[in-house]
Scaffold this active site. Structure first.
Site, PDB file in Angstrom:
ATOM      1  N   ARG A 185       0.832  -1.205   0.000  1.00 53.96           N
ATOM      2  CA  ARG A 185       0.000   0.000   0.000  1.00 53.96           C
ATOM      3  C   ARG A 185       0.866   1.255   0.000  1.00 53.96           C
ATOM      4  O   ARG A 185       1.048   1.900  -1.020  1.00 53.96           O
ATOM      5  CB  ARG A 185      -0.960  -0.019   1.209  1.00 53.96           C
ATOM      6  CG  ARG A 185      -2.127   0.989   1.077  1.00 53.96           C
ATOM      7  CD  ARG A 185      -1.792   2.412   1.424  1.00 53.96           C
ATOM      8  NE  ARG A 185      -1.335   2.595   2.794  1.00 53.96           N
ATOM      9  CZ  ARG A 185      -0.882   3.742   3.274  1.00 53.96           C
ATOM     10  NH1 ARG A 185      -0.807   4.810   2.487  1.00 53.96           N
ATOM     11  NH2 ARG A 185      -0.468   3.843   4.530  1.00 53.96           N
ATOM     12  N   ASP A 186       1.469   1.576   1.121  1.00 49.36           N
ATOM     13  CA  ASP A 186       2.237   2.811   1.208  1.00 49.36           C
ATOM     14  C   ASP A 186       3.481   2.762   0.334  1.00 49.36           C
ATOM     15  O   ASP A 186       3.942   3.784  -0.159  1.00 49.36           O
ATOM     16  CB  ASP A 186       2.631   3.072   2.665  1.00 49.36           C
ATOM     17  CG  ASP A 186       3.028   4.514   2.915  1.00 49.36           C
ATOM     18  OD1 ASP A 186       2.473   5.400   2.250  1.00 49.36           O
ATOM     19  OD2 ASP A 186       3.893   4.752   3.774  1.00 49.36           O
ATOM     20  N   HIS A 230       9.537   7.096   8.097  1.00 51.46           N
ATOM     21  CA  HIS A 230      10.204   7.219   6.808  1.00 51.46           C
ATOM     22  C   HIS A 230      11.658   7.596   7.062  1.00 51.46           C
ATOM     23  O   HIS A 230      11.975   8.223   8.075  1.00 51.46           O
ATOM     24  CB  HIS A 230       9.499   8.259   5.934  1.00 51.46           C
ATOM     25  CG  HIS A 230       8.172   7.803   5.430  1.00 51.46           C
ATOM     26  ND1 HIS A 230       7.918   7.543   4.103  1.00 51.46           N
ATOM     27  CD2 HIS A 230       7.011   7.522   6.088  1.00 51.46           C
ATOM     28  CE1 HIS A 230       6.662   7.146   3.954  1.00 51.46           C
ATOM     29  NE2 HIS A 230       6.094   7.125   5.150  1.00 51.46           N
ATOM     30  N   CYS A 262       4.672   9.420   0.695  1.00 56.18           N
ATOM     31  CA  CYS A 262       3.350  10.042   0.566  1.00 56.18           C
ATOM     32  C   CYS A 262       3.288  10.866  -0.710  1.00 56.18           C
ATOM     33  O   CYS A 262       4.104  11.783  -0.899  1.00 56.18           O
ATOM     34  CB  CYS A 262       3.064  10.930   1.772  1.00 56.18           C
ATOM     35  SG  CYS A 262       1.482  11.799   1.662  1.00 56.18           S
ATOM     36  N   ASN A 272       9.580   4.391   3.009  1.00 54.97           N
ATOM     37  CA  ASN A 272       9.462   3.882   4.367  1.00 54.97           C
ATOM     38  C   ASN A 272      10.781   3.236   4.785  1.00 54.97           C
ATOM     39  O   ASN A 272      11.611   2.887   3.948  1.00 54.97           O
ATOM     40  CB  ASN A 272       8.372   2.804   4.427  1.00 54.97           C
ATOM     41  CG  ASN A 272       7.028   3.298   3.979  1.00 54.97           C
ATOM     42  OD1 ASN A 272       6.258   3.817   4.759  1.00 54.97           O
ATOM     43  ND2 ASN A 272       6.718   3.118   2.704  1.00 54.97           N
TER      44      ASN A 272
END
Length: 305
Positions: free
Chosen positions: A16-17, A211, A242, A251
């Site tokens: 996801r991220d 992050h 993001c 991340n």
């Protein structure tokens, strides 16, 4: 690191991220394969999708298809990001392919919240309370993530009092995640935020999302372990960021974090070598010359300390 520290759960957020900030949009089958490789590496709690607007986050447009395609077992729990009531409706509509958990993001600064979600922090909190009640009634585990808890890219520092107030006003939750969305945090902030949040969310376990934008992500992760956080987010390969934060980088990497924890005698259950191999694989699928993670290039160092 002293003996006897309890284990920490790594929440895999790469699908996801990790993927949401990459330029290449991967086919659903590759995303499912990414999840399968994460499971093979020992990850059992995986954030696999975001119910976001496809025009704003095209990498997540196939959220339903991913959730229908990932393998199901009693040992693995899937998480989906939800930003509003419409996102929860999409999760509920999946019936047999629902995620196990809902992760709802409230951004700590008004400016970032408006750019990220189109509403103020107060309005986002109001929406969260409604969504959380519905989600818990439907049997979902609900995590509140306070994004930009360590600093905002548009307005600067975010106070500890601001984060405490958000958590206090959120109402009942199953877990609190404090996110350094833009990678500005340092270890002292980790302990300060933990001390501030615990009294207003008694009983809620703490999770952290870091992050490595300024090379402090792994130091922050160990500070979180020392402060009693029970879970840490990371992405295989260290990919991501993001899409609404300027100069956002990835991340902290699952394989690098798992190595750090293992060598510090903090169990995570993650196979370092398998995670590193998965990081190299996803980098190739994304067309990256190299992923941010170090373990795939440096190699594991045999044996625990």
């Amino acid at each position: 690191m002293e003996q006897g520290w309890r284990g920490v759960e790594i929440v895999e957020v790469g699908p996801r991220d990790g993927l949401q900030n990459e330029k290449r949009v991967l086919p659903t089958a590759v995303k499912v394969a990414y999840v399968e490789r994460a499971i093979a590496a020992g990850l059992t709690r995986i954030e696999v999708a975001a119910f976001a607007r496809p025009d704003r986050v095209p990498q997540m447009a196939d959220a339903e298809e991913v959730l229908r395609g990932v393998p199901r077992s009693a040992d693995v729990r899937y998480v989906a990001l939800v930003l509003n009531g419409r996102g929860l409706d999409r999760a509920l509509a999946l019936e047999d392919a629902r995620p196990h958990e809902i992760n709802y993001v409230v951004v700590a600064s008004d400016e970032f919240s408006r750019r990220n979600q189109g509403v103020s922090t107060a309005d986002s909190l109001k929406a969260f309370r409604s969504v959380a009640d519905r989600a818990r009634d439907a049997g979902f585990f609900v995590t509140l993530t306070v994004a930009a808890a360590f600093g905002c890219p548009f307005t600067g520092p975010v106070s500890v009092d601001r984060v405490r107030s958000i958590v206090e006003d959120a109402g009942p939750v199953d877990e609190i995640c404090l996110a350094d969305t833009i990678g500005v945090g340092v270890p002292v902030q980790v302990s300060e935020l933990a001390d501030a949040v615990r009294p207003v969310a008694p009983g809620a376990p703490l999770r952290a999302h870091f992050h490595n934008t300024r090379n402090t992500g792994y130091a922050n992760a160990m500070a979180a372990v020392a402060s009693g956080f029970t879970a840490l987010d990371a992405s295989i390969g260290g990919i991501g960021g993001c899409p609404f934060a300027p100069a956002a980088t990835g991340n902290i990497a699952t394989e690098d974090l798992a190595y750090l924890l293992r060598q510090s005698r903090v169990p995570s259950g993650v196979d370092v070598a398998a995670a590193a191999a998965a990081g190299l694989w996803i980098g190739a699928e994304l067309g990256l010359a190299q992923v941010p993670a170090q373990l795939g290039r440096a190699g594991d160092f045999p044996g625990d300390l």
